[in-house]
Design an enzyme around this catalytic site. Structure first.
Site, PDB file in Angstrom:
ATOM      1  N   ASP A  96      11.298   7.016 -11.553  1.00 20.34           N
ATOM      2  CA  ASP A  96      10.982   6.989 -10.125  1.00 20.34           C
ATOM      3  C   ASP A  96      11.854   5.951  -9.426  1.00 20.34           C
ATOM      4  O   ASP A  96      11.358   4.936  -8.920  1.00 20.34           O
ATOM      5  CB  ASP A  96       9.499   6.668  -9.922  1.00 20.34           C
ATOM      6  CG  ASP A  96       9.019   7.003  -8.510  1.00 20.34           C
ATOM      7  OD1 ASP A  96       9.775   7.650  -7.766  1.00 20.34           O
ATOM      8  OD2 ASP A  96       7.877   6.617  -8.175  1.00 20.34           O
ATOM      9  N   ALA A 127       0.859  -1.180   0.000  1.00 19.45           N
ATOM     10  CA  ALA A 127       0.000   0.000   0.000  1.00 19.45           C
ATOM     11  C   ALA A 127       0.892   1.226   0.000  1.00 19.45           C
ATOM     12  O   ALA A 127       1.723   1.383   0.887  1.00 19.45           O
ATOM     13  CB  ALA A 127      -0.912   0.009   1.224  1.00 19.45           C
ATOM     14  N   ALA A 128       0.729   2.058  -1.012  1.00 20.44           N
ATOM     15  CA  ALA A 128       1.649   3.181  -1.172  1.00 20.44           C
ATOM     16  C   ALA A 128       0.893   4.496  -1.275  1.00 20.44           C
ATOM     17  O   ALA A 128      -0.193   4.647  -0.724  1.00 20.44           O
ATOM     18  CB  ALA A 128       2.558   2.952  -2.376  1.00 20.44           C
ATOM     19  N   GLN A 136      -3.049   0.850  -3.838  1.00 18.69           N
ATOM     20  CA  GLN A 136      -2.529  -0.341  -3.170  1.00 18.69           C
ATOM     21  C   GLN A 136      -2.665  -1.534  -4.101  1.00 18.69           C
ATOM     22  O   GLN A 136      -3.470  -1.544  -5.028  1.00 18.69           O
ATOM     23  CB  GLN A 136      -3.229  -0.576  -1.839  1.00 18.69           C
ATOM     24  CG  GLN A 136      -4.703  -0.854  -1.908  1.00 18.69           C
ATOM     25  CD  GLN A 136      -5.329  -0.848  -0.510  1.00 18.69           C
ATOM     26  OE1 GLN A 136      -5.021   0.002   0.331  1.00 18.69           O
ATOM     27  NE2 GLN A 136      -6.226  -1.792  -0.243  1.00 18.69           N
ATOM     28  N   LYS A 194      -3.540  -3.376  -9.033  1.00 19.19           N
ATOM     29  CA  LYS A 194      -3.249  -2.075  -8.449  1.00 19.19           C
ATOM     30  C   LYS A 194      -4.509  -1.215  -8.515  1.00 19.19           C
ATOM     31  O   LYS A 194      -5.065  -0.994  -9.598  1.00 19.19           O
ATOM     32  CB  LYS A 194      -2.097  -1.402  -9.203  1.00 19.19           C
ATOM     33  CG  LYS A 194      -1.609  -0.103  -8.604  1.00 19.19           C
ATOM     34  CD  LYS A 194      -0.382   0.393  -9.374  1.00 19.19           C
ATOM     35  CE  LYS A 194       0.142   1.698  -8.846  1.00 19.19           C
ATOM     36  NZ  LYS A 194       1.343   2.156  -9.597  1.00 19.19           N
TER      37      LYS A 194
END
Length: 453
Positions: free
Chosen positions: A281, A132-133, A137, A152
């Protein structure tokens, strides 16, 4: 917790508690200072307590707060060891762990995006998220052919939370500077805000990920999961098992660290040549070491489209800088827009400022480590030195923003790994213009591509 911005007032209040906390600690520190305690000890205590509260608040939120924490975690290696060590685990947690949304919310989003019969395609769906970001998640499920897949799902209200958090963090930039002198928060927050739209559209992410997956399909060293299904808020890809790069950083052998560092550089620098795309990223939460030893790469929400590969000016200027021709580097950077016409910069000061970017390419092998990273960071942020003064005079052209992010972020991750490898060989292999014996004249200003979410 239900939808992400369920209580935006509470979210803002949590972030707003940070400056109140540091004000109290500053007053406490002043009292200790007046009581005879050395200034260095007082500063260290204040930084430690500020970091403690900062990481606690960021760890309790998703949205822009966590996105900021992820960006911050890349530069953990630049922090003084006595400050970073107690919070290394918290910084790592910010990379891929956030409070999950409840199953009923997850099911609602899946029904809205895939239809009421979504379970026909996503069998054995695990309601407990695997990760979970910041804006979504990931859940494990099984595709119609029996293959394990990663689902996702974007948090409802992610856009509002991202913008709200980043606006608040921007207003608190002085707090972060007090915690880590020399850290430029406003440009970091501005870049995150600029990319919000790209990262929120999973259709764009699916396009980018499948571009990478096709380019690296069957590669013996790099693993990119293929896309099975996507909407703007749901993305289904092949499942990727592996050891998180953060675990390699924490507990890996030197051989494992060196190998991971080499594969990371190889992936980042080969992407533009092989896929016409740059993964932009590079924080550890986006990488895994698969059971067969490959570098598994996740999260393609932020990439740069470079259909012609890296602009050759980068390689040529790096080569010229290694040859010691600082005047020509100055001329080339001015032509590319890094130095505006009316700005005067001493060529030797510029050469010194660029050392963190050129030094790793000087020898066949190079070892990155936290001590080297801290030394470089302190040098370029010391306002009394020439490097910091040079930094204030430089401009970052928008077309190079993501390339710079990858270059500096990659260095941060390599320093965390403490990796030693033949990185120069990767530049010679993948960076156009770096190997150029004839050294032709630098071309006119180029365009280096644009962002793609």
């Amino acid at each position: 917790m239900s939808d992400l911005p369920r209580n935006p007032v509470a979210r803002t209040a949590r972030l707003a508690s940070l400056p109140l906390g540091i004000a109290g600690r500053t007053a406490l520190g002043l009292g200790k200072r007046l009581g005879g305690k050395p200034a260095e000890i007082v500063l260290s205590e204040a930084q430690r307590r500020t970091a403690e509260q900062l990481f606690k608040v960021l760890g309790e939120l998703k949205g822009g707060a966590m996105k900021f924490g992820q960006a911050l975690s890349i530069f953990e290696a630049a922090l003084p060891e006595e400050l970073a060590a107690p919070y290394r685990a918290t910084l790592t947690k910010l990379q891929d762990s956030a409070p999950p949304m409840p199953a009923k919310t997850v099911h609602r989003v899946l029904a809205e995006e895939l239809g009421a019969n979504w379970r026909r395609r996503l069998r054995h769906f695990d309601d407990k998220p695997a990760a979970a970001a910041s804006i979504g998640q990931v859940h494990r499920a099984q595709w119609t052919d029996g293959r394990d897949v990663a689902v996702k799902i974007q948090y409802p209200g992610a856009a509002e939370a991202l913008r709200s958090d980043l606006n608040q963090i921007g207003r608190l930039s002085r707090l972060f500077t007090a915690w880590m002198p020399g850290l430029e928060i406003k440009p970091l927050v501005a870049e995150l805000k600029e990319r919000i739209g790209e990262e929120l559209d999973y259709s764009l992410e699916a396009e980018a990920q499948e571009g990478f997956a096709k380019a690296f399909d069957g590669d013996p060293e790099i693993a990119v999961p293929h896309v099975r299904l996507h909407t703007s808020r749901v993305l289904v890809t092949d499942w990727l098992d592996g050891t998180p790069l953060s675990a390699v950083i924490a507990d890996g052998t030197q051989e494992e660290r060196d190998r991971a560092g080499l594969l990371l550089v190889r992936f980042l620098f080969s992407g533009p040549a092989r896929a016409g795309l740059l993964h932009a990223d590079p924080h550890p939460g986006n990488f895994r070491i698969t059971p067969d030893g490959r570098l598994g790469v996740l999260d393609y929400g932020l990439v740069a489209r470079l259909p012609d590969g890296f602009p050759p000016q980068i390689g040529r200027l790096l080569r010229i800088g290694l040859d010691g021709d600082s005047e020509r580097v100055l001329e080339g950077l001015r032509a590319e827009g890094f130095i505006k016409p009316h700005i005067e910069i001493d060529a030797e000061d510029l050469h010194d400022y660029l050392k963190p970017f050129t030094e790793p390419a000087r020898e066949p092998t190079f070892r990155f480590n936290r001590e080297w990273m801290r030394t470089q960071f302190q040098r370029i942020t010391d306002v009394r030195g020439s490097s910091a003064k040079t930094a204030f005079k430089l401009n970052l052209p928008p077309s190079y923003a993501l390339i710079h992010r990858v270059w500096s972020g990659g260095i941060g991750v390599l320093a965390q790994l403490g990796a030693e490898a033949p990185f120069r060989g990767e530049l010679e292999r993948w960076l156009p213009g770096f190997v150029d014996d004839d050294r032709p004249e630098l071309p006119e200003k180029s365009t280096s591509g644009e962002a793609l979410g």
